[in-house]
Every structure is written in structure tokens, then in C-alpha cells.
Design an enzyme around this catalytic site. Structure first.
Site, PDB file in Angstrom:
ATOM      1  N   ASP A  87       0.772  -1.326  -0.179  1.00 12.56           N
ATOM      2  CA  ASP A  87      -0.088   0.042  -0.039  1.00 12.56           C
ATOM      3  C   ASP A  87       0.817   1.273  -0.198  1.00 12.56           C
ATOM      4  O   ASP A  87       0.576   2.055   1.015  1.00 12.56           O
ATOM      5  CB  ASP A  87      -1.102   0.013   1.196  1.00 12.56           C
ATOM      6  N   GLU A 121     -11.389  -2.084  -2.919  1.00 10.77           N
ATOM      7  CA  GLU A 121     -10.819  -1.108  -1.864  1.00 10.77           C
ATOM      8  C   GLU A 121      -9.794  -0.221  -2.548  1.00 10.77           C
ATOM      9  O   GLU A 121      -9.593  -0.125  -3.520  1.00 10.77           O
ATOM     10  CB  GLU A 121     -10.238  -1.833  -0.607  1.00 10.77           C
TER      11      GLU A 121
END
Length: 321
Positions: free
Chosen positions: A34, A200
Site C-alpha cells: 500500500d 478497496e
């Protein structure tokens, strides 16, 4: 003769359907789950933030490295008193005014006991944690309050967030964006109605007259223990809208709240499960897509995920890597 022509056409088709490999990366290119990428105005130095280790900070003189680990952004852990406050996920870094804002998630895997926090800095090295932004969730909430990403749409700062359950929402923030704006309500902007709603990592950027919503779809993690069926792993998709607060559709006109999404990058060659993405407008390269991925030549564990960058071609009106 016919066979050689057919072979050439097949090769051309393979190129058309293929994706460019990530740009070369040197130094510490792992520890990159991420990622969030930003460039310091004062000296042009690049900073990369990533999940875990109380938000790991890496830095480099060039976007491709050599990357060096510096330290944890929030070494004491978050002020938010939830499980995961000493780990911290999914950083997003933006600059508003003269201040950098680091948004992060406090959560634990598979639950909705989540909150998005914020820290500030004037130099990208030293951070002050302010704790909760007011975006949180618990069991039974419409969404999971993770993966926050702030975006200025020209009038307001909006925060996009969410994962599984009701998927992706956004909400208006105060300016400066330490907390949710008074009276603001969250609006769903993307949803996969079938399966596990595996969507997401929202990130919005603008090109031309449109706001582009990038997001990750599929299984993100644990590939060393259990890989999904082919195509079920992470991939990056996009929708666009004339407004940053909703109305996103994909290239075929399918609403992003009804399963829409045009694939920008997926597994190919030795790149597996790319996701956790963002877009950075680099002064030399132009727009680049950055993300994490598994290099199948190295290994599939979460700790082995690499930092990837590809240049984006916007000439068709849709991002192509």
C-alpha cells in the site's frame, strides 16, 4: 507465408493485450505494501510511505531509487485506541498549504473495527499524530473505515475510503483536513454487488475535465498460503466522473456503484496481483501509476511485495500503462 503472417499478427495481439513492466527500482524496493508517494518541494527528494511498522518511510533522490529506509512515521503508535494502533495500514500523503498530511488506518484483518487517523509534518521526516479524523466503523456499519485518501476537487477536500462490505465511500473534510466537515455525510461512490464485494484502496486524481477514481479489486494478501483462482487476485481498475463526489462510470458507461470498472493493470509475466495504487504527477515522467506487486521470481508473501511504477498514457481519455 501465411504462417509467418499469422505469427506476426499473434505477436502484435500479445503486445496490444500486454502491459509494460514496472520501471527499474533500486535500493529497498520491498517493504512496499500500500505505498504512498510524494516529492518534497524544498529539494525534490522523493518519499515513500507503506503499511506496517507504524508506517515505514523510505526516501530517494530519484523516483526509481536507490530507496533507503528512514524510520517509522508514528513511532509511538496511533492515539486511536483500537487493535492495530501499533501497526498502522494504508498511508496516504498529501500537501495542503504548507503542511503535509499523512492519513493512515487503524484496524485488524477481517473486521470493521476501524478508524482513519491523521498526522502532520512540515518536512516529511518528523510527524505529529493527531489521532482520529472522525471516519470510523464497527460491526454492522455500512462500510469499513480503511484506506483513506484525500483529494482537493477544486472547491473542497474529500476523503475516499472503504473496503469490502459496502465498498468505497467519500466524505467532505474540513480545510485543513484534520476532521470531517460538520454535518457532512458519507456517499457511496463504488460497489461490486456480487461475491465478497472485494474492492478497496480508492484514489482520485484529475486529468482534463474528469476526476478518475482508481481502486483495487480482488484478493490482496496471503498469496503464499492461499492463491485465488486465476484472475481473483488484486488488479487495478478505474472509473471517471465530472464530479469527485459521485457519478463515476467505466469506459463502457457502467456505473462504478453497479460493478463498473475498467482494468488498468493486472497480473502479467512475473508481475502478480498489482494494487494498493496511487497516481503521482512527476515533473520529469508526467503521470505515473505506483503500486505494490508480487514478483513471482522472488516469492508470494506479503513481506516480499515490491514497489512498482509505470508511466500513464492518457491520450485515449482513459489511463493506459
Amino acid at each position: 507465408m501465411k504462417s509467418s503472417i499469422l505469427a506476426s499478427l499473434m505477436g502484435l495481439a500479445a503486445l496490444v493485450k500486454g502491459y509494460a513492466n514496472p520501471l527499474a527500482c533500486s535500493g529497498v524496493c520491498g517493504n512496499a505494501h500500500d505505498p504512498a508517494l510524494i516529492r518534497r518541494d524544498s529539494d525534490g527528494r522523493y518519499y515513500r510511505f507503506s503499511t506496517g511498522g507504524k508506517i515505514a518511510i523510505h526516501s530517494a533522490k530519484a523516483i526509481t531509487g536507490p530507496w533507503t529506509y528512514l524510520h517509522a512515521a508514528i513511532p509511538a503508535g496511533s492515539k486511536i485506541n483500537l487493535a492495530g494502533k501499533d501497526d498502522l495500514w494504508a498511508p496516504d500523503v498529501s500537501k495542503f498549504g504548507n503542511t503535509y498530511y499523512l492519513f493512515y488506518t487503524v484496524s485488524s484483518f477481517g473486521t470493521q473495527n476501524s478508524a482513519i487517523g491523521v498526522a502532520t509534518s512540515t518536512d516529511l521526516d518528523n510527524w505529529t499524530d493527531h489521532g482520529a479524523t472522525g471516519i470510523s466503523s464497527k460491526a454492522g456499519s455500512a462500510y469499513n473505515a480503511i484506506d483513506g485518501a484525500a483529494y482537493f476537487d477544486g472547491s473542497n477536500i474529500v476523503m475516499s475510503f472503504g473496503s469490502f462490505w459496502g465498498d468505497i465511500y467519500n466524505v467532505k473534510m474540513n480545510n485543513p483536513p484534520l476532521t470531517v466537515a460538520s454535518g457532512a455525510s458519507s456517499t457511496r461512490i463504488a460497489y461490486k454487488p456480487s461475491g465478497t464485494h472485494a474492492q478497496e484502496g480508492a484514489f482520485i486524481t484529475k486529468n482534463g475535465n474528469y476526476h478518475y477514481l482508481f481502486f483495487s479489486v480482488g484478493q490482496c494478501c496471503g498469496f503464499d498460503a492461499s492463491k485465488p483462482a486465476a484472475g481473483g487476485e488484486y488488479k487495478i481498475q478505474v472509473c471517471r466522473s465530472s464530479k469527485a463526489t459521485g457519478g463515476f462510470v467505466d469506459k463502457n458507461g457502467v456505473s462504478c456503484t453497479n460493478g463498473g470498472g475498467t482494468t488498468v493493470l493486472e497480473s502479467h509475466g512475473w508481475v502478480y496481483g498489482p494494487g494498493g495504487q496511487g497516481v503521482f504527477w512527476d515533473p520529469s515522467l508526467g503521470a505515473v501509476l505506483y503500486y505494490h506487486y508480487v514478483d513471482t521470481r522472488i516469492g508470494y508473501s506479503d513481506g516480499q511485495k515490491k514497489f512498482g511504477i509505470n508511466k500513464i498514457d492518457w491520450s485515449s481519455g482513459w489511463p493506459v500503462v
